[in-house]
Enzyme design. Structure first.
Site, PDB file in Angstrom:
ATOM      1  N   ASN A  84       0.803  -1.215   0.000  1.00 20.61           N
ATOM      2  CA  ASN A  84       0.000   0.000   0.000  1.00 20.61           C
ATOM      3  C   ASN A  84       0.841   1.272   0.000  1.00 20.61           C
ATOM      4  O   ASN A  84       0.402   2.307  -0.500  1.00 20.61           O
ATOM      5  CB  ASN A  84      -0.928  -0.006   1.218  1.00 20.61           C
ATOM      6  CG  ASN A  84      -1.566   1.350   1.462  1.00 20.61           C
ATOM      7  OD1 ASN A  84      -2.481   1.750   0.752  1.00 20.61           O
ATOM      8  ND2 ASN A  84      -1.064   2.083   2.461  1.00 20.61           N
ATOM      9  N   TYR A 149       3.384   9.578 -11.548  1.00 23.48           N
ATOM     10  CA  TYR A 149       2.530   8.805 -10.642  1.00 23.48           C
ATOM     11  C   TYR A 149       1.750   7.739 -11.418  1.00 23.48           C
ATOM     12  O   TYR A 149       1.700   6.568 -11.027  1.00 23.48           O
ATOM     13  CB  TYR A 149       1.561   9.748  -9.926  1.00 23.48           C
ATOM     14  CG  TYR A 149       0.571   9.052  -9.009  1.00 23.48           C
ATOM     15  CD1 TYR A 149       0.973   8.581  -7.770  1.00 23.48           C
ATOM     16  CD2 TYR A 149      -0.759   8.872  -9.395  1.00 23.48           C
ATOM     17  CE1 TYR A 149       0.064   7.937  -6.918  1.00 23.48           C
ATOM     18  CE2 TYR A 149      -1.665   8.243  -8.563  1.00 23.48           C
ATOM     19  CZ  TYR A 149      -1.250   7.783  -7.326  1.00 23.48           C
ATOM     20  OH  TYR A 149      -2.149   7.150  -6.505  1.00 23.48           O
ATOM     21  N   ALA A 151       2.485   6.377 -14.271  1.00 27.88           N
ATOM     22  CA  ALA A 151       3.396   5.348 -14.768  1.00 27.88           C
ATOM     23  C   ALA A 151       3.744   4.347 -13.677  1.00 27.88           C
ATOM     24  O   ALA A 151       3.791   3.131 -13.915  1.00 27.88           O
ATOM     25  CB  ALA A 151       4.671   5.999 -15.312  1.00 27.88           C
TER      26      ALA A 151
END
Length: 241
Positions: A84, A149, A151
């Site tokens: 996460n 971000y 990518a």
């Protein structure tokens, strides 16, 4: 004996909601944090002995291995990994520096790679386990002024699908969850007009909550999802349909 989950970036936002939900569902949860020590300690205090926090820079592959080995030895065998931890940033493509690009890729993509590699050593040996990667709607569709971000999150979806094929015969599932607009620190800088505009782009006319993502993660971690692998589950209120 309770199952053990490892959640990276678990001190706040979506990560904190995932930690809480998995503990409620009967897991022991180890989670990592980098800069949010006060929130990490508060979360552990709230959730009790089934919760343990580790300070970790997930871009340091050696440190990742050390933490995973310690969890396996002193907390329990990791059955579920939730990748996460991540960062977000808005910038024009032409303003993205080499440093900004490398930091984004290292945190959002390489960090998940390092954690998955460290945990898989144990999971493959036991022939069981679940890896759940937290991507983003922008990893699916791309986001203007968030190329680096987007990518990194798109790469995470690609890693999910490829790894699922590789470790399936070892009894391990690999899936990703792609949240839409969720009320977290990452959206706290948006003004009211922007949030209302984003809300209006969502068929449900709602902004998501961290708990919405946590519920999907809990499903993928459960036995109900044993026949699901290599999938990216969108939790976005229908924003990209």
């Amino acid at each position: 004996m309770k199952k053990v989950a490892l959640v990276t970036g678990g001190a706040k936002g979506i990560g904190s909601a995932i930690v809480k939900r998995l503990i409620i569902d009967g897991y022991k949860v180890a989670f990592t944090y980098n800069n949010s020590e006060e929130k990490a300690l508060k979360l552990c205090s709230e959730m009790g002995e089934d919760c343990k926090a580790y300070k970790l820079d997930i871009t340091d592959s050696n440190a990742v291995k050390t933490v995973v080995d310690d969890i396996e030895k002193n907390f329990g065998e990791i059955q579920v990994l939730v990748n996460n931890a991540g960062i977000a940033q808005q910038a024009l493509f032409t303003d993205i520096t080499d440093e900004m690009w490398h930091k984004m890729i290292e945190t959002n993509l390489s960090g998940a790679f390092y954690c998955s590699r460290a945990v898989l050593k144990y999971m493959i040996n036991r022939k069981t386990g679940k890896i759940i990667n937290i991507s983003s709607i922008w990893g699916e569709t791309g986001g203007s002024c968030e190329v680096h971000y987007s990518a990194s999150k798109s790469g995470l979806i690609g890693m999910t699908k490829a790894l699922a094929k590789e470790v399936g015969l070892s009894g391990i599932t690999v899936n990703s969850v792609s949240p839409g607009v969720i009320l977290t620190d990452m959206t706290s800088h948006f003004d009211e007009d922007t949030m209302n505009e984003l809300k209006g782009e969502t068929p449900l006319n709602l902004i998501g909550k961290p708990e919405d993502v946590a519920g999907t993660v809990a499903f993928l971690a459960s036995a109900d999802a044993d026949f699901i692998t290599g999938q990216d589950l969108a939790v976005n209120g229908g924003m990209n349909i």
